[in-house]
Design a protein around this motif. Structure first.
Motif, PDB file in Angstrom:
ATOM      1  N   ILE A 115      42.224  70.880  46.962  1.00  0.00           N
ATOM      2  CA  ILE A 115      41.715  71.174  48.305  1.00  0.00           C
ATOM      3  C   ILE A 115      40.616  72.223  48.207  1.00  0.00           C
ATOM      4  CG2 ILE A 115      42.308  72.089  50.586  1.00  0.00           C
ATOM      5  CD1 ILE A 115      45.185  71.053  50.056  1.00  0.00           C
ATOM      6  N   LEU A 116      39.440  71.913  48.756  1.00  0.00           N
ATOM      7  CA  LEU A 116      38.290  72.814  48.720  1.00  0.00           C
ATOM      8  C   LEU A 116      37.939  73.268  50.135  1.00  0.00           C
ATOM      9  CD1 LEU A 116      35.955  70.873  46.244  1.00  0.00           C
ATOM     10  CD2 LEU A 116      37.632  72.665  45.709  1.00  0.00           C
ATOM     11  N   VAL A 117      37.462  74.494  50.253  1.00  0.00           N
ATOM     12  CA  VAL A 117      37.073  75.071  51.546  1.00  0.00           C
ATOM     13  C   VAL A 117      35.690  75.685  51.403  1.00  0.00           C
ATOM     14  CG1 VAL A 117      37.656  76.695  53.381  1.00  0.00           C
ATOM     15  CG2 VAL A 117      39.488  75.573  52.083  1.00  0.00           C
ATOM     16  N   GLY A 171      39.949  67.223  50.677  1.00  0.00           N
ATOM     17  CA  GLY A 171      41.074  67.009  49.778  1.00  0.00           C
ATOM     18  C   GLY A 171      42.425  67.169  50.424  1.00  0.00           C
ATOM     19  N   LEU A 172      42.468  67.306  51.738  1.00  0.00           N
ATOM     20  CA  LEU A 172      43.750  67.479  52.432  1.00  0.00           C
ATOM     21  C   LEU A 172      44.562  66.186  52.406  1.00  0.00           C
ATOM     22  CD1 LEU A 172      42.668  69.530  55.561  1.00  0.00           C
ATOM     23  CD2 LEU A 172      44.385  70.233  53.893  1.00  0.00           C
ATOM     24  N   PRO A 173      45.875  66.294  52.210  1.00  0.00           N
ATOM     25  CA  PRO A 173      46.715  65.101  52.303  1.00  0.00           C
ATOM     26  C   PRO A 173      46.897  64.696  53.758  1.00  0.00           C
ATOM     27  CG  PRO A 173      48.081  67.037  52.011  1.00  0.00           C
ATOM     28  CD  PRO A 173      46.649  67.504  51.890  1.00  0.00           C
ATOM     29  N   VAL A 174      47.302  63.464  53.986  1.00  0.00           N
ATOM     30  CA  VAL A 174      47.653  63.014  55.328  1.00  0.00           C
ATOM     31  C   VAL A 174      49.031  63.581  55.682  1.00  0.00           C
ATOM     32  CG1 VAL A 174      48.055  61.011  56.808  1.00  0.00           C
ATOM     33  CG2 VAL A 174      46.374  60.875  54.957  1.00  0.00           C
ATOM     34  N   GLY A 175      49.182  64.082  56.910  1.00  0.00           N
ATOM     35  CA  GLY A 175      50.509  64.460  57.379  1.00  0.00           C
ATOM     36  C   GLY A 175      50.791  65.927  57.533  1.00  0.00           C
ATOM     37  N   ASN A 216      44.513  63.631  58.899  1.00  0.00           N
ATOM     38  CA  ASN A 216      44.469  62.187  58.678  1.00  0.00           C
ATOM     39  C   ASN A 216      43.823  61.808  57.339  1.00  0.00           C
ATOM     40  OD1 ASN A 216      41.733  62.560  59.073  1.00  0.00           O
ATOM     41  ND2 ASN A 216      41.590  61.318  60.931  1.00  0.00           N
ATOM     42  N   GLY A 217      43.535  62.812  56.509  1.00  0.00           N
ATOM     43  CA  GLY A 217      42.971  62.541  55.191  1.00  0.00           C
ATOM     44  C   GLY A 217      41.464  62.618  55.104  1.00  0.00           C
ATOM     45  N   MET A 218      40.793  62.668  56.237  1.00  0.00           N
ATOM     46  CA  MET A 218      39.344  62.846  56.258  1.00  0.00           C
ATOM     47  C   MET A 218      39.014  64.337  56.193  1.00  0.00           C
ATOM     48  SD  MET A 218      38.058  59.797  56.347  1.00  0.00           S
ATOM     49  CE  MET A 218      36.362  60.021  56.893  1.00  0.00           C
ATOM     50  N   PRO A 219      37.765  64.703  55.886  1.00  0.00           N
ATOM     51  CA  PRO A 219      37.421  66.125  55.867  1.00  0.00           C
ATOM     52  C   PRO A 219      37.742  66.800  57.205  1.00  0.00           C
ATOM     53  CG  PRO A 219      35.669  64.851  54.862  1.00  0.00           C
ATOM     54  CD  PRO A 219      36.626  63.855  55.455  1.00  0.00           C
ATOM     55  N   LEU A 220      38.347  67.966  57.109  1.00  0.00           N
ATOM     56  CA  LEU A 220      38.612  68.769  58.298  1.00  0.00           C
ATOM     57  C   LEU A 220      37.354  69.585  58.581  1.00  0.00           C
ATOM     58  CD1 LEU A 220      41.817  70.957  58.802  1.00  0.00           C
ATOM     59  CD2 LEU A 220      39.598  71.539  59.768  1.00  0.00           C
ATOM     60  N   VAL A 221      36.764  69.391  59.755  1.00  0.00           N
ATOM     61  CA  VAL A 221      35.497  70.055  60.077  1.00  0.00           C
ATOM     62  C   VAL A 221      35.633  70.766  61.421  1.00  0.00           C
ATOM     63  CG1 VAL A 221      33.022  69.783  60.438  1.00  0.00           C
ATOM     64  CG2 VAL A 221      34.205  68.277  58.823  1.00  0.00           C
ATOM     65  N   PHE A 222      35.276  72.045  61.434  1.00  0.00           N
ATOM     66  CA  PHE A 222      35.274  72.781  62.703  1.00  0.00           C
ATOM     67  C   PHE A 222      34.125  73.781  62.715  1.00  0.00           C
ATOM     68  CE2 PHE A 222      37.836  75.494  59.944  1.00  0.00           C
ATOM     69  CZ  PHE A 222      37.496  76.787  60.313  1.00  0.00           C
ATOM     70  N   ARG A 223      33.764  74.243  63.911  1.00  0.00           N
ATOM     71  CA  ARG A 223      32.690  75.215  64.088  1.00  0.00           C
ATOM     72  C   ARG A 223      33.196  76.394  64.911  1.00  0.00           C
ATOM     73  NH1 ARG A 223      30.999  70.361  63.774  1.00  0.00           N
ATOM     74  NH2 ARG A 223      31.743  69.895  65.872  1.00  0.00           N
ATOM     75  N   ALA A 224      32.767  77.583  64.506  1.00  0.00           N
ATOM     76  CA  ALA A 224      33.150  78.818  65.187  1.00  0.00           C
ATOM     77  C   ALA A 224      31.906  79.515  65.720  1.00  0.00           C
ATOM     78  CB  ALA A 224      33.905  79.743  64.227  1.00  0.00           C
ATOM     79  N   GLY A 244      56.057  70.909  54.025  1.00  0.00           N
ATOM     80  CA  GLY A 244      56.672  70.513  52.778  1.00  0.00           C
ATOM     81  C   GLY A 244      55.726  69.871  51.801  1.00  0.00           C
ATOM     82  N   LEU A 245      54.432  70.199  51.896  1.00  0.00           N
ATOM     83  CA  LEU A 245      53.409  69.604  51.046  1.00  0.00           C
ATOM     84  C   LEU A 245      52.842  70.576  50.022  1.00  0.00           C
ATOM     85  CD1 LEU A 245      51.514  67.657  53.884  1.00  0.00           C
ATOM     86  CD2 LEU A 245      53.055  66.685  52.150  1.00  0.00           C
ATOM     87  N   LEU A 246      53.434  71.774  49.948  1.00  0.00           N
ATOM     88  CA  LEU A 246      52.915  72.773  49.031  1.00  0.00           C
ATOM     89  C   LEU A 246      53.597  72.665  47.676  1.00  0.00           C
ATOM     90  CD1 LEU A 246      50.961  75.145  48.789  1.00  0.00           C
ATOM     91  CD2 LEU A 246      52.759  76.654  49.636  1.00  0.00           C
TER      92      LEU A 246
END
Length: 363
Positions: A150-152, A220-224, A294-302, A361-363
């Motif tokens: 997972i990259l940020v 790189g986030l998993p679904v769920g 949902n497995g796609m890139p998580l994108v947000f703006r602040a 429970g994904l860690l």
């Protein structure tokens, strides 16, 4: 004061801008995680003041000192506590602000809420200086996430009316993520970056300030990961990100722009890729559906407001005399907080995503 966050990965931030030190306690980290100290210091340097004309001239080394929770560079499973010394304060610059509150700052509300017992020096516990412990926590969380693919990363999406190129919300290369996550004042389009620098310099010369936005992505986030209703991905990230002073808004995916579209335009069509994974052809959702990744890139703006402390004369009130007054603010302040805020936004995302993985429970 409410300076605690998290259920599984808990952080507590303490100190003030001009106290002896500031710091963070992180509880719930998995044991056995190797922490590369050079990578931690690289992230701290991205937020540190005094390294660029667009930032305050106050210089701080921002090198954390770990008190517990790491042994030979490896997490022990016990709470990880680190402190960062404050070494370059000029508290006399703030003597009058207890009586003459700064417009746009927390001086007045803190005066009322805490009965004039609050620490006004440098903004005290309301200061952007408190993002340094957050960046430390994010630097630790980032390395744990990287081992899980997972990259940020983030970039300065805008300053004033000048905007950088946007992330491709469907496909963001690891190379771009790595490049941006290592830069001070990260930008995709270097020409736009120079234009933004010019806007900041113009504000500084006018003894003024300017705001802007940061766009952040997590790949790189998993679904769920996440939950519906009040424990969703958006909720977690927003609740932590709003702890960054001067942040006034957040949007995910198409955000407010999506409110102008029809469902046929805003919906993200599903398809199977060549590896048999479910993906979407667009990403207006920002990688989140029903509060769940949902497995796609998580994108947000602040969005960040202009820095409240400016050198121009402003109207305020005298809280002792009970009359209107004028105020000229002295001291060293950022003409634009956005370039340094990028590292803090990434840190908030790193900690929030680690929390989401832990509780799912994904860690």
């Amino acid at each position: 004061m409410s300076s605690n966050w998290g259920e599984q990965i808990k952080i507590s931030i303490f100190g003030g801008s001009h106290t002896e030190a500031i710091g963070v306690n992180i509880d719930g980290l998995p044991a056995g995680e190797q922490i590369d100290w050079e990578q931690v210091l690289a992230q701290m340097a991205r937020r540190a003041p005094g390294q660029d004309p667009t930032a305050t001239r106050r210089k701080e080394s921002d090198e954390p000192r770990v008190l517990c929770g790491l042994m030979d560079g490896v997490t022990t499973g016990a709470p990880l506590c680190a402190v960062i010394e404050n070494t370059n304060q000029r508290s006399k610059d703030y003597d009058n602000l207890r009586v003459l509150p700064r417009p746009g700052h927390a001086d007045y509300t803190a005066y009322v809420k805490y009965g004039n017992h609050h620490d006004v020096r440098g903004g005290g516990h309301f200061s952007g200086r408190l993002t340094a412990p957050l960046v430390f926590a994010g630097a630790v969380a980032r390395q744990i996430l990287q081992r899980r693919g997972i990259l940020v990363a983030s970039h300065v999406a805008s300053v004033g009316e000048v905007s950088d190129a946007a992330f491709d919300p469907v496909s963001i290369s690891p190379e771009l993520m790595e490049k941006l996550s290592g830069e001070y004042f990260p930008a995709i389009d270097q020409d736009k970056k120079e234009e933004m620098r010019s806007v900041i310099e113009a504000a500084r010369l006018d003894c003024d300030s300017v705001g802007g936005t940061v766009e952040c992505a997590v790949t790189g986030l998993p679904v769920g990961a996440g939950n519906p209703m009040f424990d969703g991905v958006e909720n977690k990230i927003a609740s932590l990100a709003f702890g960054i002073p001067a942040m006034k808004g957040i949007e995910f995916g198409s955000g407010f722009y999506g409110a102008q579209l029809r469902g046929s335009q805003n919906n993200d069509s599903f398809y199977y890729d060549t590896d048999g994974k479910v993906r979407t052809r667009t990403n207006h959702s920002g990688g989140i559906l029903g509060g769940i990744t949902n497995g796609m890139p998580l994108v947000f703006r602040a969005a960040f407001k202009p820095t409240a402390s400016i050198g121009q004369q402003q109207e305020t009130v005298d809280l002792v005399k009970g009359e209107n007054a004028k105020l000229v603010i002295h001291g060293r302040h950022d003409p634009c907080i956005v370039p340094r805020a990028a590292a803090a936004v990434e840190a908030a995302a790193c900690v929030a995503v680690l929390e989401l993985l832990a509780e799912s429970g994904l860690l």
